[in-house]
Design a protein around this motif. Structure first.
Motif, PDB file in Angstrom:
ATOM      1  N   GLN A 178       0.827  -1.207   0.000  1.00 26.36           N
ATOM      2  CA  GLN A 178       0.000   0.000   0.000  1.00 26.36           C
ATOM      3  C   GLN A 178       0.865   1.263   0.000  1.00 26.36           C
ATOM      4  O   GLN A 178       0.517   2.278  -0.628  1.00 26.36           O
ATOM      5  CB  GLN A 178      -0.907   0.000   1.232  1.00 26.36           C
ATOM      6  N   PHE A 179       1.985   1.198   0.695  1.00 25.20           N
ATOM      7  CA  PHE A 179       2.911   2.333   0.743  1.00 25.20           C
ATOM      8  C   PHE A 179       3.481   2.614  -0.646  1.00 25.20           C
ATOM      9  O   PHE A 179       3.559   3.772  -1.077  1.00 25.20           O
ATOM     10  CB  PHE A 179       4.033   2.017   1.738  1.00 25.20           C
ATOM     11  N   MET A 180       3.874   1.584  -1.352  1.00 23.48           N
ATOM     12  CA  MET A 180       4.434   1.769  -2.690  1.00 23.48           C
ATOM     13  C   MET A 180       3.396   2.338  -3.645  1.00 23.48           C
ATOM     14  O   MET A 180       3.734   3.141  -4.534  1.00 23.48           O
ATOM     15  CB  MET A 180       4.985   0.448  -3.219  1.00 23.48           C
ATOM     16  N   ASP A 181       2.135   1.957  -3.461  1.00 24.18           N
ATOM     17  CA  ASP A 181       1.075   2.522  -4.296  1.00 24.18           C
ATOM     18  C   ASP A 181       0.964   4.031  -4.081  1.00 24.18           C
ATOM     19  O   ASP A 181       0.686   4.788  -5.020  1.00 24.18           O
ATOM     20  CB  ASP A 181      -0.268   1.861  -3.969  1.00 24.18           C
ATOM     21  N   MET A 182       1.196   4.486  -2.854  1.00 28.39           N
ATOM     22  CA  MET A 182       1.106   5.909  -2.564  1.00 28.39           C
ATOM     23  C   MET A 182       2.264   6.687  -3.183  1.00 28.39           C
ATOM     24  O   MET A 182       2.137   7.862  -3.516  1.00 28.39           O
ATOM     25  CB  MET A 182       1.093   6.144  -1.051  1.00 28.39           C
ATOM     26  N   LEU A 183       3.416   6.040  -3.322  1.00 30.67           N
ATOM     27  CA  LEU A 183       4.621   6.737  -3.766  1.00 30.67           C
ATOM     28  C   LEU A 183       4.806   6.752  -5.276  1.00 30.67           C
ATOM     29  O   LEU A 183       5.576   7.572  -5.789  1.00 30.67           O
ATOM     30  CB  LEU A 183       5.860   6.075  -3.137  1.00 30.67           C
ATOM     31  N   LYS A 184       4.124   5.891  -5.999  1.00 37.38           N
ATOM     32  CA  LYS A 184       4.473   5.641  -7.402  1.00 37.38           C
ATOM     33  C   LYS A 184       4.334   6.862  -8.313  1.00 37.38           C
ATOM     34  O   LYS A 184       5.029   6.949  -9.327  1.00 37.38           O
ATOM     35  CB  LYS A 184       3.653   4.480  -7.954  1.00 37.38           C
ATOM     36  N   PHE A 185       3.475   7.806  -7.956  1.00 28.34           N
ATOM     37  CA  PHE A 185       3.279   8.967  -8.837  1.00 28.34           C
ATOM     38  C   PHE A 185       3.934  10.244  -8.285  1.00 28.34           C
ATOM     39  O   PHE A 185       3.730  11.327  -8.827  1.00 28.34           O
ATOM     40  CB  PHE A 185       1.787   9.213  -9.068  1.00 28.34           C
ATOM     41  N   GLN A 186       4.718  10.092  -7.235  1.00 27.54           N
ATOM     42  CA  GLN A 186       5.342  11.258  -6.619  1.00 27.54           C
ATOM     43  C   GLN A 186       6.583  11.682  -7.397  1.00 27.54           C
ATOM     44  O   GLN A 186       7.341  10.837  -7.870  1.00 27.54           O
ATOM     45  CB  GLN A 186       5.721  10.947  -5.169  1.00 27.54           C
ATOM     46  N   VAL A 187       6.782  13.000  -7.566  1.00 24.57           N
ATOM     47  CA  VAL A 187       7.938  13.524  -8.291  1.00 24.57           C
ATOM     48  C   VAL A 187       8.662  14.550  -7.418  1.00 24.57           C
ATOM     49  O   VAL A 187       8.092  15.099  -6.472  1.00 24.57           O
ATOM     50  CB  VAL A 187       7.534  14.194  -9.629  1.00 24.57           C
ATOM     51  N   SER A 188       9.930  14.813  -7.749  1.00 20.01           N
ATOM     52  CA  SER A 188      10.699  15.819  -7.014  1.00 20.01           C
ATOM     53  C   SER A 188      10.217  17.209  -7.405  1.00 20.01           C
ATOM     54  O   SER A 188      10.293  17.591  -8.573  1.00 20.01           O
ATOM     55  CB  SER A 188      12.185  15.685  -7.331  1.00 20.01           C
ATOM     56  N   SER A 221      24.143  18.831 -10.519  1.00 20.07           N
ATOM     57  CA  SER A 221      24.844  17.740 -11.208  1.00 20.07           C
ATOM     58  C   SER A 221      24.101  16.419 -11.124  1.00 20.07           C
ATOM     59  O   SER A 221      24.519  15.424 -11.720  1.00 20.07           O
ATOM     60  CB  SER A 221      26.251  17.572 -10.618  1.00 20.07           C
ATOM     61  N   ARG A 222      22.965  16.380 -10.366  1.00 16.52           N
ATOM     62  CA  ARG A 222      22.226  15.137 -10.196  1.00 16.52           C
ATOM     63  C   ARG A 222      20.746  15.372 -10.454  1.00 16.52           C
ATOM     64  O   ARG A 222      20.252  16.489 -10.398  1.00 16.52           O
ATOM     65  CB  ARG A 222      22.412  14.596  -8.771  1.00 16.52           C
ATOM     66  N   GLY A 223      20.059  14.297 -10.694  1.00 15.41           N
ATOM     67  CA  GLY A 223      18.619  14.382 -10.882  1.00 15.41           C
ATOM     68  C   GLY A 223      17.907  14.488  -9.549  1.00 15.41           C
ATOM     69  O   GLY A 223      18.532  14.575  -8.488  1.00 15.41           O
ATOM     70  N   GLY A 224      16.592  14.490  -9.585  1.00 11.70           N
ATOM     71  CA  GLY A 224      15.799  14.595  -8.374  1.00 11.70           C
ATOM     72  C   GLY A 224      16.051  13.423  -7.439  1.00 11.70           C
ATOM     73  O   GLY A 224      16.180  12.276  -7.882  1.00 11.70           O
ATOM     74  N   SER A 225      16.101  13.701  -6.158  1.00 14.76           N
ATOM     75  CA  SER A 225      16.402  12.668  -5.169  1.00 14.76           C
ATOM     76  C   SER A 225      15.235  11.728  -4.917  1.00 14.76           C
ATOM     77  O   SER A 225      15.407  10.662  -4.342  1.00 14.76           O
ATOM     78  CB  SER A 225      16.826  13.318  -3.849  1.00 14.76           C
ATOM     79  N   PHE A 226      14.033  12.144  -5.321  1.00 12.95           N
ATOM     80  CA  PHE A 226      12.891  11.253  -5.150  1.00 12.95           C
ATOM     81  C   PHE A 226      12.552  10.631  -6.500  1.00 12.95           C
ATOM     82  O   PHE A 226      11.745  11.149  -7.272  1.00 12.95           O
ATOM     83  CB  PHE A 226      11.681  11.986  -4.575  1.00 12.95           C
ATOM     84  N   ASN A 227      13.204   9.525  -6.784  1.00 12.99           N
ATOM     85  CA  ASN A 227      13.015   8.787  -8.033  1.00 12.99           C
ATOM     86  C   ASN A 227      12.545   7.390  -7.663  1.00 12.99           C
ATOM     87  O   ASN A 227      13.330   6.567  -7.192  1.00 12.99           O
ATOM     88  CB  ASN A 227      14.329   8.736  -8.810  1.00 12.99           C
ATOM     89  N   ILE A 228      11.275   7.108  -7.857  1.00 11.99           N
ATOM     90  CA  ILE A 228      10.698   5.861  -7.375  1.00 11.99           C
ATOM     91  C   ILE A 228      11.313   4.641  -8.056  1.00 11.99           C
ATOM     92  O   ILE A 228      11.394   3.562  -7.451  1.00 11.99           O
ATOM     93  CB  ILE A 228       9.161   5.872  -7.552  1.00 11.99           C
TER      94      ILE A 228
END
Length: 275
Positions: A91-101, A147-154
């Motif tokens: 259920q936690f992963m379902d909540m995170l899947k569409f989150q972006v930095s 120099s790096r992409g967003g830190s929240f990359n699912i």
């Protein structure tokens, strides 16, 4: 389980796969982890009890475990995150899947009162903010690194969270003040690891979480401990004096700052029970 006159051997411990932490956290133990984990593995114990688990910088990096493991943090967000990862992972992963930095989303969540959220929502908020907060500071500012992409990359985070979910099987998760936690689990055969806030930085984890007077209480409680302990803390003359009854190992570390472009030297202490 109580050890009385019984010496544990390597067969008592089971192998566990070291994993990465879910996010950065102020006071993380990346530079000391190998040394501390080696010390832990050399001490016979039936129960491993960690008083200030944070993001699991030591707990998750160990490669062996005794029959019983207990992790604790007085920070409600920390304890809640690990409980959700342990018990409600799909259920936690379902909540995170569409989150972006996003700075706007970070600021929105920072302004949100965690007490108004469900446990799942609270865990997602906390993880998101810790992943994107500058330096892993609790309730810090949105951090950027060109120099790096967003830190929240699912896509990169999901394998880490799955490993942690599997690692937490059978682990007891507590949300108590360290004094109550030690009182509850202290017995012969228990090994405590303590990583309290650094001396001089007692409020880094929030007002009322810890204060300087607790170092005195900690030294007294450790003197009467039935089990054994390892404590890590910054090097300070007051700390050396308070914990002078124990073995004190000074350690020099080099931290990278300014995106790894500069190095900063620091002195820390590993304090442990005497044989």
């Amino acid at each position: 389980m109580i050890l009385q006159g019984m010496k544990m051997n390597s067969q008592t411990f089971r192998h566990v796969t070291p994993t990465r932490t879910p996010a950065a956290y102020i006071g993380g133990k990346r530079n000391l982890a190998r040394q501390i984990c080696a010390m832990i593995s050399e001490i016979p114990h039936a129960t491993y009890a960690e008083c200030f688990v944070g993001m699991g910088g030591i707990f998750l990096r160990r490669s062996s475990a005794p029959p019983a493991e207990v992790i604790n943090d007085f920070g409600g967000d920390v304890a809640n995150l690990f409980r959700i990862l342990q018990r409600h992972y799909p259920q936690f992963m379902d909540m995170l899947k569409f989150q972006v930095s996003s700075r706007r989303e970070f600021d929105r969540l920072k302004a949100c009162d965690p007490s108004t959220l469900t446990d799942l929502e609270r865990a997602a908020r906390f993880l998101y903010m810790q992943r994107l907060s500058f330096g892993g500071r609790v309730n810090g500012h949105f951090g950027i690194d060109p120099s790096r992409g967003g830190s929240f990359n699912i896509t990169k985070l999901a394998p880490v969270l799955e490993e942690i979910h599997e690692r937490l099987a059978g682990v007891v998760i507590e949300n108590r003040r360290w004094q109550d936690f030690m009182r509850l689990y202290d017995r012969p055969g228990t090994l405590f690891y303590l990583d309290p806030p650094y001396f001089g930085n007692e409020n880094d984890y929030g007002e009322g979480m810890f204060d300087r007077s607790q170092f005195v209480d900690m030294a007294e409680r450790l003197s009467d401990l039935k089990g054994r302990f390892i404590l890590s803390i910054n090097d300070n003359e007051t700390i050396r004096e308070l914990f002078s009854a124990f073995d004190i190992l000074p350690v020099e570390l080099t931290y990278s700052v300014a995106g790894g472009k500069r190095a900063k030297r620091a002195r820390e202490l590993i304090i442990r029970s005497r044989e």
